[in-house]
Design an enzyme around this catalytic site. Structure first.
Site, PDB file in Angstrom:
ATOM      1  N   GLU A   2      -6.319   8.569   7.786  1.00  0.00           N
ATOM      2  CA  GLU A   2      -6.836   8.153   6.470  1.00  0.00           C
ATOM      3  C   GLU A   2      -8.248   8.675   6.225  1.00  0.00           C
ATOM      4  O   GLU A   2      -8.599   9.022   5.096  1.00  0.00           O
ATOM      5  CB  GLU A   2      -6.801   6.628   6.339  1.00  0.00           C
ATOM      6  CG  GLU A   2      -5.397   6.097   6.167  1.00  0.00           C
ATOM      7  CD  GLU A   2      -5.383   4.632   5.785  1.00  0.00           C
ATOM      8  OE1 GLU A   2      -6.000   4.276   4.779  1.00  0.00           O
ATOM      9  OE2 GLU A   2      -4.758   3.844   6.520  1.00  0.00           O
ATOM     10  N   LYS A  60      -9.694   1.848  -1.750  1.00  0.00           N
ATOM     11  CA  LYS A  60      -9.876   1.307  -0.397  1.00  0.00           C
ATOM     12  C   LYS A  60     -11.212   1.691   0.212  1.00  0.00           C
ATOM     13  O   LYS A  60     -11.540   2.885   0.298  1.00  0.00           O
ATOM     14  CB  LYS A  60      -8.727   1.793   0.491  1.00  0.00           C
ATOM     15  CG  LYS A  60      -8.671   1.201   1.894  1.00  0.00           C
ATOM     16  CD  LYS A  60      -7.368   1.655   2.562  1.00  0.00           C
ATOM     17  CE  LYS A  60      -7.176   1.072   3.952  1.00  0.00           C
ATOM     18  NZ  LYS A  60      -5.854   1.498   4.512  1.00  0.00           N
ATOM     19  N   ASN A 112      -7.305   6.068  -1.534  1.00  0.00           N
ATOM     20  CA  ASN A 112      -6.197   5.156  -1.256  1.00  0.00           C
ATOM     21  C   ASN A 112      -6.408   3.969  -2.206  1.00  0.00           C
ATOM     22  O   ASN A 112      -7.318   3.175  -2.030  1.00  0.00           O
ATOM     23  CB  ASN A 112      -6.234   4.723   0.213  1.00  0.00           C
ATOM     24  CG  ASN A 112      -5.008   3.934   0.619  1.00  0.00           C
ATOM     25  OD1 ASN A 112      -4.302   3.379  -0.223  1.00  0.00           O
ATOM     26  ND2 ASN A 112      -4.749   3.866   1.918  1.00  0.00           N
ATOM     27  N   GLU A 133       0.848  -1.203   0.000  1.00  0.00           N
ATOM     28  CA  GLU A 133       0.000   0.000   0.000  1.00  0.00           C
ATOM     29  C   GLU A 133       0.884   1.253   0.000  1.00  0.00           C
ATOM     30  O   GLU A 133       1.925   1.277   0.638  1.00  0.00           O
ATOM     31  CB  GLU A 133      -0.846  -0.031   1.288  1.00  0.00           C
ATOM     32  CG  GLU A 133      -1.702   1.185   1.563  1.00  0.00           C
ATOM     33  CD  GLU A 133      -2.227   1.221   2.999  1.00  0.00           C
ATOM     34  OE1 GLU A 133      -1.511   0.772   3.920  1.00  0.00           O
ATOM     35  OE2 GLU A 133      -3.357   1.684   3.191  1.00  0.00           O
ATOM     36  N   ASN A 138       0.403  -1.052   5.290  1.00  0.00           N
ATOM     37  CA  ASN A 138       1.287  -0.341   6.208  1.00  0.00           C
ATOM     38  C   ASN A 138       0.630  -0.475   7.576  1.00  0.00           C
ATOM     39  O   ASN A 138      -0.334   0.242   7.874  1.00  0.00           O
ATOM     40  CB  ASN A 138       1.368   1.153   5.882  1.00  0.00           C
ATOM     41  CG  ASN A 138       2.149   1.492   4.625  1.00  0.00           C
ATOM     42  OD1 ASN A 138       3.304   1.896   4.676  1.00  0.00           O
ATOM     43  ND2 ASN A 138       1.501   1.356   3.474  1.00  0.00           N
ATOM     44  N   CYS A 146      -4.702  -3.032   3.017  1.00  0.00           N
ATOM     45  CA  CYS A 146      -4.405  -2.910   4.442  1.00  0.00           C
ATOM     46  C   CYS A 146      -5.585  -3.299   5.320  1.00  0.00           C
ATOM     47  O   CYS A 146      -5.948  -4.465   5.400  1.00  0.00           O
ATOM     48  CB  CYS A 146      -3.893  -1.504   4.741  1.00  0.00           C
ATOM     49  SG  CYS A 146      -3.077  -1.368   6.366  1.00  0.00           S
TER      50      CYS A 146
END
Lengths: 318, 318
Positions: B142, B123, B106, B47, B197, B172
């Protein structure tokens, strides 16, 4: 206030077709007594605990009916209820249920330490087939003998003796389906009780799974789904060579981090005990798995819209 | 016909804020070259692979925008695409996407061995918070910097070089949510690619999780969800001490039985390779996890009806 509940996984060795109900009940009472003597206030027995795993046989009529309970409790199993009440220990147990209306379910109940029935669950994910598999030495006929559970996955809030534990149940194959766990997780479940009879070979006729792999699968799904729903889980086997067919063991107690904190080491009658702090669920429920903050159900449509697979067409373009 | 695909998990060590884009891209190309030299036709990067994990910082304006890609490919990353095409290897990579309309995601893409972009994923399960956590040394912003993915969990059917693999992506935190996997499973997914991550401490402010436990969680969810959806999974970390904050490693390749067949042993740049036989998915998809035969969506309603928990009332009666 501490919310620690001492729980016993009461794994059972095999129960042969020829074994008497009385003999099986005596074994269960012995397990219950050991659990109570070790300070547990909940003993978890496996699926279909009072009999052999009869869906491996093609039977009907009285031979089939002999495996079903017409009420719970009933005179045949009453001594288990009486002994539990006398010891002040609750229990969870699976059995074949025949209702007054003639419906049949693969069922489990949880009985609190004061003898009250906390809740009942009827198995939703019936494995196997309706028709026998030709040439197979052992069948898996749950879809023939049972109706699908008709009440979903209810969770129940226990009384003060169990610190108000939000308690859910599932049965055997249910534990391999993340939907079972999530339905309980969405009710804030803190304690999932699951009994099983899982073949030590592939009951679906495949040839790539042995007892070691199948025991790994059983533990893996309990660990991961406990973690992903921030709950304790107690998974309890009927194990060993039953009527010539192998059943895995691997009974275990799993914490909300997915860690196995206690596990059985035999394929026989065996009590495994752990102290389960229900408040250990809070870390997951409040942070990583704060469902209200982080779930995105608008992107989960297919999960409830259909049962089966729809593969993508080739050359999908973005 | 054999459907074996040799896949490389291209784990990356840390990328510091001060590192140049060119230096990071050179590391990625070196990993790609190693993967190709070992015979892989797919290299999976983590990611947000081109930058540090910037959501740990409260930034805005040009400092924020510097981490985003305005197109994919673009001149800065074109050398990775060019080298892959020259080597005949495909890749999967995560990056921060800024659309022409100014939306931010993302995102990850998968590029086939012939250079064609097979698919893109944005994401869905953004962790963290919109507002910074007061007093925290590192943030998890995020939810501040990205829009929620707007396209669900599409699966893509790859071309003949990858034996038509039905390929899905997640990013993730998505991997901790069984719904992500099930949405792909319901499309017959055979290969799930996921970069991450993941902090080596609890990024939500809890104190009970360390790097060992968090690496265990990362592997556990890949293993169990691969098994429950009968798919291969490749989970790839950006790892190590990045901008003073620890990231777990634990990159692994998991088979459809949930077994780890290859895993990273360092917290740095490291290529891990495995031969993945896509037909190993068939046992699970056809038998234990034959969804059409065994799922019961009529009992899964709450999964799509609501995001959060509704606890049972006390004294639920059966």
């Amino acid at each position: 206030m501490s919310r620690v509940l001492r729980i016993a996984a009461a794994q059972m060795g095999p129960t042969q077709k020829a074994d008497s109900r009385a003999a099986t009940l005596a074994r269960m009472i012995a397990l219950l007594e050991e659990a109570a003597s070790r300070g547990a206030t909940l003993a978890v027995f496996p699926e279909l605990a009072f009999t052999t795993f009869f869906p491996r046989w093609l039977i009907d009529g009285a031979a089939l009916d002999a495996h079903f309970e017409r009420g719970m409790p009933n005179p045949e199993v009453q001594p288990l209820f009486d002994r539990a009440a006398a010891l002040g220990i609750g229990f969870h147990v699976g059995y074949a249920e025949l209702t007054p209306e003639g419906r049949r379910f693969n069922t489990a109940i949880t009985v609190e330490a004061d003898g009250r029935i906390l809740g009942r669950y009827r198995k939703v994910h019936l494995p196997g087939s309706v028709e026998p598999r030709e040439g197979a030495r052992f069948q898996q006929l749950e879809k023939r003998y049972f109706d699908y559970g008709d009440a979903g996955f209810p969770a129940f809030r226990a009384g003060p003796a169990w610190h108000g534990a939000i308690t859910g149940m599932m049965i055997c194959n249910d534990r391999r389906w993340p939907e079972s766990w999530r339905m309980l997780g969405l009710q804030g479940v803190e304690l999932v009780l699951v009994g099983y009879n899982s073949a030590a070979y592939d009951p679906n006729g495949g040839t790539t799974e042995d007892a070691g792999l199948r025991t790994f699968h059983s533990r893996l799904v309990a660990q991961a789904n406990a973690y992903m729903n921030a709950t304790w889980a107690v998974a309890v086997a009927k194990a060993g060579e039953e009527d010539g067919s192998g059943l895995i063991g691997g009974s275990c107690i799993v914490d909300p981090n997915g860690l196995v904190v206690a596990e059985a080491t035999t394929l026989g009658d065996e009590v495994v005990v752990a102290d389960c702090d229900l408040d250990l669920c809070r870390q997951g429920k409040d942070k990583m798995f704060n469902f209200a903050a982080h779930r995105r159900p608008e992107h989960y449509g297919a999960i409830t819209e259909r049962a089966g697979v729809v593969e993508p067409v080739p050359a999908t373009l973005i």
